[in-house]
Design an enzyme around this catalytic site. Structure first.
Site, PDB file in Angstrom:
ATOM      1  N   ARG A  47       0.859  -1.172   0.000  1.00  0.00           N
ATOM      2  CA  ARG A  47       0.000   0.000   0.000  1.00  0.00           C
ATOM      3  C   ARG A  47       0.904   1.233   0.000  1.00  0.00           C
ATOM      4  O   ARG A  47       2.106   1.134   0.191  1.00  0.00           O
ATOM      5  CB  ARG A  47      -0.949   0.005   1.216  1.00  0.00           C
ATOM      6  CG  ARG A  47      -0.415  -0.690   2.390  1.00  0.00           C
ATOM      7  CD  ARG A  47      -0.298   0.072   3.700  1.00  0.00           C
ATOM      8  NE  ARG A  47      -0.129   1.481   3.653  1.00  0.00           N
ATOM      9  CZ  ARG A  47       1.037   2.094   3.811  1.00  0.00           C
ATOM     10  NH1 ARG A  47       2.160   1.410   3.936  1.00  0.00           N
ATOM     11  NH2 ARG A  47       1.109   3.407   3.816  1.00  0.00           N
ATOM     12  N   GLY A  48       0.286   2.380  -0.265  1.00  0.00           N
ATOM     13  CA  GLY A  48       1.054   3.598  -0.464  1.00  0.00           C
ATOM     14  C   GLY A  48       1.191   3.854  -1.947  1.00  0.00           C
ATOM     15  O   GLY A  48       1.552   2.956  -2.725  1.00  0.00           O
ATOM     16  N   ALA A  49       0.878   5.086  -2.369  1.00  0.00           N
ATOM     17  CA  ALA A  49       0.781   5.374  -3.802  1.00  0.00           C
ATOM     18  C   ALA A  49       2.028   5.006  -4.605  1.00  0.00           C
ATOM     19  O   ALA A  49       1.929   4.313  -5.630  1.00  0.00           O
ATOM     20  CB  ALA A  49       0.417   6.854  -4.003  1.00  0.00           C
ATOM     21  N   ASP A 240      -1.777  10.333  -1.734  1.00  0.00           N
ATOM     22  CA  ASP A 240      -2.101   9.338  -2.750  1.00  0.00           C
ATOM     23  C   ASP A 240      -2.445   9.990  -4.088  1.00  0.00           C
ATOM     24  O   ASP A 240      -2.277   9.373  -5.137  1.00  0.00           O
ATOM     25  CB  ASP A 240      -3.260   8.462  -2.270  1.00  0.00           C
ATOM     26  CG  ASP A 240      -2.799   7.462  -1.225  1.00  0.00           C
ATOM     27  OD1 ASP A 240      -2.508   6.317  -1.600  1.00  0.00           O
ATOM     28  OD2 ASP A 240      -2.697   7.833  -0.051  1.00  0.00           O
TER      29      ASP A 240
END
Length: 351
Positions: A47-49, A240
């Site tokens: 996860r995390g852009a 994001d």
């Protein structure tokens, strides 16, 4: 710092550090095709852009290696990859880096249309590896630029996890922390726990402790009183997606932190690579906000915390208006208000 790798490319598979199991268990998930990669993104293994963008790029490469065996040229391979590309695009809708990375690879396929399918697939792999390396370099640049806004002795509050785990390595918001530490500054971090997935409590605390950087986890609801008591010098968060006017979509709970920071006269910074800015999105009202399953709110690690049958909403992100943002710390420099102008200038300079 951050010698461990959240994303590792092995040529025939992708190895992801499973963030769902941290901090109690350090284990990997292996992805061998686009579907497994998309599932890993949806299920928040990764996860995390920036991390999602790099992961999706490798997912498309895995699909390309399989589909190249069917023969033909690069144009045919590009057409065969469309279902895989769509599956990856649909895995999470808010983070713009996912689309950005896949668009970059699509341009490679367009340029290699006349090559053999195997040659086009090899070019995709090289491009994905370059994206991986570029993200780490961009994060380090964010850290260098961001270190300049951090006082010599600073108590920094952050929300969610925008560290090495949310990127290809080093981090954005935590890249600023690491950059400040490497510049010789004394930094202590307050990490919001970040309900409902507890990215701050589980992930930010885990990776800062790995690097021996002082970190204290606080309940999300404690931020206001600590700000009022003078225990927070600045706030730095990740993003994001950032709209062309500087509105920022980030993990839900970021907006109230920004409001609190403004009320208490505390500078609120956003740290993100230029690839997280979406110049096609005029403002934050148009950013799609992912609604995740209700079980993440109803339960905490499998233990029910709401009455059976209670209605639940679980927006994964919120949008912080640009008026609450002191500056956006990017890999190409620090962008200041008016953001419409500074963002446009940053993209123009990069052309």
């Amino acid at each position: 710092m951050s010698s461990w790798e959240p994303i590792t490319w092995r040529g025939d598979h992708l190895r992801l550090l499973d963030q769902r199991r941290l901090p109690t268990e350090e284990t990997d998930v292996l992805c061998r095709d686009a579907s497994e990669t998309a599932t890993a993104i949806t299920d928040m293994v990764v996860r995390g852009a920036p991390a999602i963008g790099v992961t999706a790029a490798y997912g498309l490469v895995l699909a390309a290696k399989t589909r190249a065996a069917e023969g033909g040229d690069g144009a045919a391979l590009r057409e065969r990859l469309q279902p895989d590309r769509r599956e990856l695009l649909d895995s999470r809708p808010t983070a713009v880096n996912l689309r950005w990375a896949l668009d970059r690879l699509d341009l490679i396929l367009e340029e290699r249309a006349a090559d053999s399918a195997s040659e086009a697939a090899a070019a995709l792999e090289s491009a994905a590896v370059a994206l991986h390396e570029d993200d780490i370099a961009a994060n380090r640049a964010i850290g260098r630029h961001g270190a300049t806004v951090v006082p010599d002795e600073a108590r920094l509050l952050t929300h969610c996890n925008a560290g090495a785990l949310a990127t290809a390595g080093y981090g954005t918001a935590l890249g600023v922390v690491r950059g400040a530490v490497e510049a010789g500054k004394k930094v202590a971090v307050l990490a919001d726990e970040t309900r409902p997935f507890l990215q701050g409590a589980r992930l930010t605390a885990w990776e800062l402790m790995k690097d021996d950087i002082p970190v204290t986890v606080i309940a999300d609801v404690a931020a206001a009183s600590l700000m009022r008591a003078g225990e927070v010098d600045l706030v730095v968060v990740g993003a994001d997606r950032i709209a062309a006017n500087g509105d920022v979509a980030n993990k839900v709970g970021t907006y109230p932190v920004a409001v609190l920071a403004r009320e208490h006269g505390i500078p609120f910074y956003v740290a993100a690579p230029l690839s997280t800015i979406d110049p096609t999105m005029p403002d934050g009202d148009g950013i799609p906000i992912e609604e995740r399953g209700p079980e993440e709110v109803r339960e905490c690690f499998g233990v029910p915390v709401t009455p059976e049958g209670a209605a639940v909403r679980n927006p994964a992100f919120d949008v912080t208006p640009s008026a609450l943002v002191k500056a956006i710390i990017t890999d190409v420099g620090i962008l200041e208000p008016p953001f419409t102008e500074s963002i446009a200038r940053a993209f123009a300079d990069g052309d």
